[in-house]
Design a protein around this motif. Structure first.
Motif, PDB file in Angstrom:
ATOM      1  N   ALA A  15       0.818  -1.223   0.000  1.00  0.00           N
ATOM      2  CA  ALA A  15       0.000   0.000   0.000  1.00  0.00           C
ATOM      3  C   ALA A  15       0.846   1.265   0.000  1.00  0.00           C
ATOM      4  CB  ALA A  15      -0.989   0.007   1.176  1.00  0.00           C
ATOM      5  N   LEU A  16       1.960   1.235  -0.729  1.00  0.00           N
ATOM      6  CA  LEU A  16       2.769   2.450  -0.868  1.00  0.00           C
ATOM      7  C   LEU A  16       2.019   3.440  -1.756  1.00  0.00           C
ATOM      8  CD1 LEU A  16       6.288   0.849  -1.484  1.00  0.00           C
ATOM      9  CD2 LEU A  16       5.350   1.726   0.653  1.00  0.00           C
ATOM     10  N   PHE A  17       2.193   4.723  -1.488  1.00  0.00           N
ATOM     11  CA  PHE A  17       1.488   5.751  -2.263  1.00  0.00           C
ATOM     12  C   PHE A  17       2.205   5.938  -3.606  1.00  0.00           C
ATOM     13  CE2 PHE A  17      -1.065   6.160   1.241  1.00  0.00           C
ATOM     14  CZ  PHE A  17      -0.421   6.603   2.375  1.00  0.00           C
ATOM     15  N   ASP A  18       1.449   5.659  -4.691  1.00  0.00           N
ATOM     16  CA  ASP A  18       2.033   5.641  -6.047  1.00  0.00           C
ATOM     17  C   ASP A  18       2.678   6.956  -6.447  1.00  0.00           C
ATOM     18  OD1 ASP A  18      -0.833   3.819  -7.331  1.00  0.00           O
ATOM     19  OD2 ASP A  18       1.035   3.126  -6.430  1.00  0.00           O
ATOM     20  N   LEU A  26       4.160   9.147  -4.638  1.00  0.00           N
ATOM     21  CA  LEU A  26       5.297   9.577  -3.814  1.00  0.00           C
ATOM     22  C   LEU A  26       6.460   8.607  -3.995  1.00  0.00           C
ATOM     23  CD1 LEU A  26       3.458  10.363  -0.427  1.00  0.00           C
ATOM     24  CD2 LEU A  26       3.909  11.911  -2.333  1.00  0.00           C
TER      25      LEU A  26
END
Lengths: 256, 247
Positions: B88-91, B93
């Motif tokens: 769930a890393l922020f795409d 950033l």
């Protein structure tokens, strides 16, 4: 027959439920504008994504729309010896109707679909859940900046559309077809009244909010993976275009 | 300590959690195992407040989190971190910004301090400094999990929940991620709940194991106790027997 009526009934109830849910979504998104953190940088980023990146398509659409209006208008007005009214016709058509509506539809197709896809992918990859678990309100971080950006960007794009369309009409009407430059602009100045401009601004505000609301809502509640994102994107473009046209009728009847 | 008391949850009439009773001791690693689709992630989402139970209590140090709302729920979440299944890393950033995100959002630390903490975590995860400027789509699965773990740990939470942390990883990377969980746990002493079905690797990090089957916890104990559990369901799952998977 009974099952058809039942299906229609269910469909109607689902539509009403979704409309209500969307209104609550809108109210929550707008309310969060007034609560800290205010996120000015996020809003500016969204204005860039929704507004600046839509400028080229708006310029192209506006130029050709103005040119076609002038072309069609010239040959129609010439039958009555009223070529001098071309400027009025082009300007009023653009400012009252074509500018806000076509801007809305172009923004829906370009930015609306992108917003839905972005938020939908965030949903299915649990990025929205990740924000929630970090005690960052996903509505405030993701949705609110887009709603505000839509309210700011779409009226500005509409103004760009109107000016570009008028210039496109000038190119065809004056430069190519020989209408007097003076009568083109003089007619425009005489015909366009503040009510026309105000009406265009109100329409663009309503359209901007509607498009981005639908786009955010469809993305936020996306389910079922990549296919769900695809369906949501499709629904955003169709629904927001239909709502733009429906709102156009309602607002036009209000201003007339 | 986290206590789940008689937890029930259904979706569209289908029972997923059917009276869960589970205690997750403070400072220990508890692993919940079970076959795919049995409701392990649903259980985890209840603990972090993403889902509300139909019935039952979720007590964290005596506070029923299912009753928390608004500010009190937000304050409660500050004690938690989650490592999601896909990271769930922020795409939008890069790696540095992803790891720094919780500190920038929730603290008023100066940028220099944030940068120092981020780089320390990257080093702890054996990630080279060149990774900082990469975006999530440029990372391998193992790197994403390590970045996600670094982000989860950056605020030094008291409780970390791991949702299938090694799913999709090759055996060496599986061992690496489990080793990192063990290493960071020893250093920080956080309470961990790991949802996984990677047997027997997950037993190497567990202080306590609980097995979820048909909405209930059917076995709970140390890894050795689970591996020698008399319940045939437990034995079938551990051995990966086909007839169990079809049951």
């Amino acid at each position: 027959m009974v099952s058809l009526i039942r299906k229609l009934g269910h469909r109607g109830l689902n539509l009403v439920q979704e409309a209500g849910s969307m209104m609550l979504f809108l109210l929550e998104g707008l309310a969060l504008t007034f609560l800290p953190p205010f996120r000015p940088r996020r809003i500016l980023q969204e204005i860039q994504l929704i507004g600046v990146k839509s400028t080229l398509i708006i310029l192209l659409t506006a130029a050709f729309t103005g040119m076609v209006l002038a072309l069609q208008g010239y040959y129609t007005l010439r039958k009555y010896g009223s070529e001098g009214a071309l400027g009025s016709a082009v300007a009023l058509s653009l400012i009252r109707e074509m500018g806000p509506v076509l801007t809305g539809i172009m923004v829906s197709a370009r930015a609306g679909s992108a917003v839905t896809a972005e938020i939908g992918i965030m949903r299915i990859t649990e990025q929205l859940d990740a924000l929630d678990t970090m005690a960052v309100n996903p509505m405030q971080y993701v949705v609110m900046p887009k709603l505000i950006a839509g309210l700011i960007a779409v009226p500005l794009l509409t103004a760009i559309f109107d000016v570009t369309g008028i210039l496109g009409g000038y190119l065809v009407g004056v430069v190519l077809l020989g209408v007097s430059s003076g009568s083109y602009f003089a007619g425009m100045v005489q015909s366009v009244v503040p009510l026309d401009i105000n009406g265009g601004i109100v329409k663009s505000l309503v359209f901007g909010l509607t498009i981005i609301l639908v786009a955010c809502y469809k993305g936020y509640y996306t389910r079922h993976g990549a296919e769900g994102v695809s369906q949501a994107t499709n629904q955003t473009v169709v629904l927001s275009a239909v709502l733009v046209l429906a709102w156009d009728y309602v607002l036009t009847s209000f201003f007339m | 300590m986290i206590e789940l008391i008689d937890l029930h949850k259904s979706f569209n009439g289908q029972k997923v959690l059917d009276g869960i009773n589970l205690t997750i001791p403070t400072g220990k690693i508890t692993v919940v195992i079970g076959k795919s689709g049995v409701g392990k992630s649903v259980l985890l989402k209840h603990i972090i407040g993403l889902l509300k139970p139909d019935q039952g209590q979720i007590l964290v140090d005596g506070v029923d989190i299912a009753t928390l709302r608004g500010r009190s729920l937000r304050d409660f979440k500050k004690h938690f971190a989650v490592l999601f299944q896909g990271g769930a890393l922020f795409d939008s950033l890069n790696v540095f910004e992803n790891i720094a995100f919780p500190l920038r959002e929730k603290t008023s630390l100066p940028e220099a301090e944030i940068a120092q903490r981020v780089r320390l975590r990257l080093e702890q995860m054996h990630l080279a400094s060149e990774v900082e400027t990469k975006f999530p789509d440029e990372l391998s699965g193992g790197m994403k999990k390590r970045v996600a773990l670094a982000r989860a740990m950056i605020q030094e939470p008291e409780i970390i929940l791991f949702d299938e942390p090694v799913t999709g990883l090759d055996p060496p990377m599986t061992n690496t991620v489990f080793h990192l969980i063990q290493q960071t746990h020893r250093a920080s002493g956080y309470t961990a709940l790991v949802v996984a079905h990677d047997i027997p690797e997950v037993f190497t990090i567990a202080d306590q194991v609980a097995m979820l089957h048909r909405g209930r916890i059917i076995a709970q104990g140390t890894p050795a106790e689970i591996q020698s559990h008399p319940d045939p369901m437990v034995q079938s799952f551990i051995k990966g027997e086909v007839d169990f998977l079809e049951g």
